[in-house]
Motif scaffolding. Structure first.
Motif: not given
Length: 304
Positions: A90, A93-94, A98-99, A102, A123, A125
């Motif tokens: 998390d 990603r922050k 990206t979403n 990882v 990372c 997406d």
């Protein structure tokens, strides 16, 4: 004082690793007796490859050594990454914006010791029903200080201002050009140093292939961090013997070196340079700009 601490640290690591290595056969035996303890972690992929370094100026010096890495799906596994030096999926990603999933490429600690000159977070997406590698996060750690800088980079190709005193035989001037391929059956990472006086005078390359089978991780990575440390210190001695100038840590002569690195990185901006001598024209489209988001971790006592 620092030399005495270094010798003391090496001695402590030796005895700790020696003791834990003696216990390793018993741990492996328990895993044979109780197969559930040896269940393969499907979220961890093992790689084996070669690291190659070449320094062209002010003297030529090159070497290569075999290395073993783990590629860890951070959303599915936490067995091998209990160290506080790592960040969560998390958090990655922050930082990367990206979403998707990882993955962390790293050398896990072995028998009480950790040595990772470079760890990389891949990372991804989500796009439609698939995912693509969008950004990477590099964790670069120097030896013997144990300082670290983390930054986001574009894996296709990126130019990043040098932001860490990685070696006592290299100054802080110049930039890192970095490329990283998407991990698959093989992977590669290429980092070159572009210096205002020496040009592209240093290159480090990692090339690795995925293992078809998954051996016991404890045995597979046994003394791997120690071997990397031995190579670092051994070739530091060789550079000293070749009379490569010793560069004092910039915190003594220039305490603002981190801020200066950040400023230089902003000046690089969105300019994609084909080589160090070519001046590119910057695009005014801010969406093309990779924000590297430098984050430093200070050295521990007595290096602090």
């Amino acid at each position: 004082m620092e030399l005495l601490y270094l010798l003391g640290s090496i001695t402590s690591i030796f005895f700790t690793s020696f003791t834990l290595s003696l216990l390793l056969p018993f741990q492996l035996l328990l895993r044979r007796i109780f197969p559930s303890l040896a269940a393969a972690d499907e979220a961890v992929t093992l790689y084996e490859g070669v690291v190659w370094h070449e320094r062209r100026r002010p003297v030529h010096h090159s070497f290569r050594y075999n290395v073993r890495y783990a590629l860890i799906d951070l959303d599915r596994s936490s067995q091998m990454i209990s160290s506080s030096n790592y960040i969560s999926a998390d958090s990655a990603r922050k930082v990367a914006g990206t979403n998707g999933p990882v993955y962390l490429l790293t050398i896990p600690p072995s028998v009480g010791y950790e040595q990772n000159p470079l760890s990389v977070y891949y990372c991804y997406d989500f796009e439609d029903s698939s995912s693509r590698l969008k950004k990477c996060i590099a964790h670069v750690t120097n030896t013997p200080w144990g300082e670290r800088v983390s930054f986001v980079f574009n894996p296709c190709s990126d130019l990043v201002a040098k932001a860490l005193h990685v070696s006592p035989f290299m100054d802080m001037l110049g930039n890192w050009r970095i490329n990283a391929t998407m991990p698959g059956d093989d992977l590669s990472i290429v980092i070159s140093v572009q210096h205002p006086d020496f040009g592209e005078h240093f290159c480090a390359i990692l090339k690795a292939k995925k293992l078809a089978a998954s051996p016991d991780h404890r045995l597979y990575f046994w003394l791997m961090p120690h071997k990397v440390a031995v190579w670092i210190y051994w070739h530091a001695l060789k550079l000293w013997w070749k009379r490569v100038p010793f560069v004092q840590h910039p915190r003594y002569a220039n305490p603002a070196y981190r801020a200066e690195a950040s400023s230089r990185d902003q000046m690089l901006g969105c300019c994609f340079m084909q080589n160090f001598e070519t001046t590119a024209v910057c695009s005014t489209d801010s969406s093309n700009l990779t924000r590297h988001h430098f984050s430093w971790t200070d050295a521990k006592w007595p290096w602090s």
